[in-house]
Design a protein around this motif. Sequence first.
Motif, PDB file in Angstrom:
ATOM      1  N   PHE A  96       6.322 -12.232   0.409  1.00 36.64           N
ATOM      2  CA  PHE A  96       6.901 -11.222  -0.462  1.00 36.64           C
ATOM      3  C   PHE A  96       8.218 -10.712   0.121  1.00 36.64           C
ATOM      4  N   ASP A 131      -0.028 -11.827  -8.980  1.00 35.34           N
ATOM      5  CA  ASP A 131       0.014 -10.658  -9.865  1.00 35.34           C
ATOM      6  C   ASP A 131      -0.541  -9.418  -9.182  1.00 35.34           C
ATOM      7  N   GLN A 134       1.980  -8.075  -6.724  1.00 33.70           N
ATOM      8  CA  GLN A 134       3.105  -7.474  -7.428  1.00 33.70           C
ATOM      9  C   GLN A 134       2.733  -6.090  -7.948  1.00 33.70           C
ATOM     10  N   THR A 135       1.521  -5.959  -8.465  1.00 33.86           N
ATOM     11  CA  THR A 135       1.088  -4.678  -9.032  1.00 33.86           C
ATOM     12  C   THR A 135       0.851  -3.624  -7.951  1.00 33.86           C
ATOM     13  N   GLN A 138       4.303  -3.614  -5.267  1.00 34.68           N
ATOM     14  CA  GLN A 138       5.592  -3.445  -5.940  1.00 34.68           C
ATOM     15  C   GLN A 138       6.758  -3.914  -5.064  1.00 34.68           C
ATOM     16  N   VAL A 142       7.402 -11.872  -5.133  1.00 37.63           N
ATOM     17  CA  VAL A 142       6.163 -12.411  -4.563  1.00 37.63           C
ATOM     18  C   VAL A 142       6.147 -13.918  -4.784  1.00 37.63           C
ATOM     19  N   LEU A 171       7.282 -14.639  -8.523  1.00 37.34           N
ATOM     20  CA  LEU A 171       7.578 -13.465  -9.331  1.00 37.34           C
ATOM     21  C   LEU A 171       8.803 -12.751  -8.777  1.00 37.34           C
ATOM     22  N   GLY A 172       9.485 -12.006  -9.629  1.00 33.05           N
ATOM     23  CA  GLY A 172      10.611 -11.190  -9.191  1.00 33.05           C
ATOM     24  C   GLY A 172      11.758 -12.027  -8.653  1.00 33.05           C
TER      25      GLY A 172
END
Length: 201
Positions: A96, A131, A134-135, A138, A142, A171-172
Amino acid sequence: MRVVPPSEGVDVVAAERAATAFLAAFGVPTDTGPTADTPRRMARAYAEMLSPRSFDLTTFANDEGYDELVLARGIPVHSVCEHHMLPFVGTAHVGFLPGERILGLSKLARVVELFARRPQVQERLTKQVADWLQTHLQPRGVGVVIEAEHMCMTLRGVRAGGTSTVTSSLLGCLRDDPRSRAEFLALTTSAGSYGAGGRHG
């Protein structure tokens, strides 16, 4: 934050009775001899494989403003294919890009276990880990890569021993920024045979 997996009420005694009937259906005697205790062992083995442990989600303020990739490579993965109830085993690489908080490194392995110890498919497992991080964390991005060998593919059907399946979820920034994405994939590639082509095998 205490992470407590949902309990479905594992009934080991009922599982042992079912294992006895299952083995009997295949002509395996369990009344005497070396298999007399096999139903109990089977029940306890599956109870362990399908029961993730609770853990404390330990995070720390990112006081130093660290903004580079944090990556845990080679996290063991042990799960059970939901289609055949046979194991699949391998490794996960989880990384991350920190935001305001950073995570205790051992917790990355705990999150993998949280979703692996249940009937699964590898694609879903990969996405669930990404997920969830990420949740709850934050971060700015990720990345999760899982490489595993599936017993339902190596022991039955095509019997393609040694075949591995690779899945990824980004993600992101690790999905949207080409430099960050390339760095993550390069570091996970050096840990194993994963390449930028996504799923194969």
